[in-house]
Design an enzyme around this catalytic site. Sequence first.
Site, PDB file in Angstrom:
ATOM      1  N   ASP A  17      27.469  41.265  42.826  1.00  0.00           N
ATOM      2  CA  ASP A  17      28.471  41.795  42.507  1.00  0.00           C
ATOM      3  C   ASP A  17      28.993  43.098  41.670  1.00  0.00           C
ATOM      4  OD1 ASP A  17      31.131  41.493  41.539  1.00  0.00           O
ATOM      5  OD2 ASP A  17      30.850  40.657  39.944  1.00  0.00           O
ATOM      6  N   LYS A  56      41.622  38.994  47.912  1.00  0.00           N
ATOM      7  CA  LYS A  56      42.690  39.816  46.828  1.00  0.00           C
ATOM      8  C   LYS A  56      44.114  39.971  47.768  1.00  0.00           C
ATOM      9  CE  LYS A  56      38.886  40.727  43.694  1.00  0.00           C
ATOM     10  NZ  LYS A  56      38.032  41.581  43.249  1.00  0.00           N
ATOM     11  N   GLU A  88      27.156  34.951  45.266  1.00  0.00           N
ATOM     12  CA  GLU A  88      27.638  35.434  43.713  1.00  0.00           C
ATOM     13  C   GLU A  88      26.962  36.336  42.788  1.00  0.00           C
ATOM     14  OE1 GLU A  88      32.090  37.206  42.312  1.00  0.00           O
ATOM     15  OE2 GLU A  88      30.834  35.812  40.999  1.00  0.00           O
TER      16      GLU A  88
END
Length: 293
Positions: free
Chosen positions: A229, A146, A208
């Site tokens: 997550d 990100k 994940e």
Amino acid sequence: MSVFKKIQSEFSREKFREQALPLIRLALAEDIGAGDITSKAIVAPGRLARCIIKAKEELVVCGLWAIELVFEELDKNITVKSFVQEGTVLKREDMVCSIEGPAGAILAGERTALNFLQHLSGIAGKTRQFVKLLEGTHTCLLDTRKTTPGLRWLEKYAVKTGGGTNHRMGLYDMYLIKDNHISLAGSVREAIRLVRSHNKNKLMVEVECRSIDQVKEAWEEYADVIMLDNMDDLHLKEARRLAVDRCLLEASGNITAGRIKNIARIGIDYISSGALTHSAPAADYSLLFAEQK
């Protein structure tokens, strides 16, 4: 201890130049355009000057090489002298560097140089804040993808400068099976099996997981790392109990300064935070002319 050390990038001066110079040229073109008309009106050609960059708050220095590249690009006669090293923690009014040479060129590059310095130092500072909260634990702090488009390498460099560890640089250096992959494969188990059959280079495989059932599947298929997550502390403890020593665990999502210590106490191996790069406030610096020549 970190398995992510296998995929750490080379953060040399030469690599920094390779990554930063095209961005610096773009930023200078964006800012200067047809010319710095105010400085041209006020500053006589050939006028020399010396200025100092100072910290205006406590911060972690990151981006000294960017300052050098900005002014080197504008005028080879500008000299930048750093008083500190990358990663140094400074207090308000501490000096960072001096810049000496043609005044007009210094003014033309001032904003671009400070923009890179402030942005990278902000990331390094936020990373250091989180790393200090993890002192005394075995938990390692990771960044994410990100990042600002085009600035990933520089922003991950800043994380490293602040004491963090880099997660994957892109989609190419490890396998990370995310929720959409699982949806398309049909299950965690099938997604891991498909990746195993494709993984000729024996790269790391991470999965994940959003539920304990998914954690069980990933554990049974011997995933190298299981990303937990957006799990609350209760589910993190359950995942820790299940994984034992077979899989490494990474907590991700809703990672705050107030929560990070509790996650580490649970025994989670890694904590990843996108906020290190997408939400770090810029560090505050000033650039002021110290002498006139």
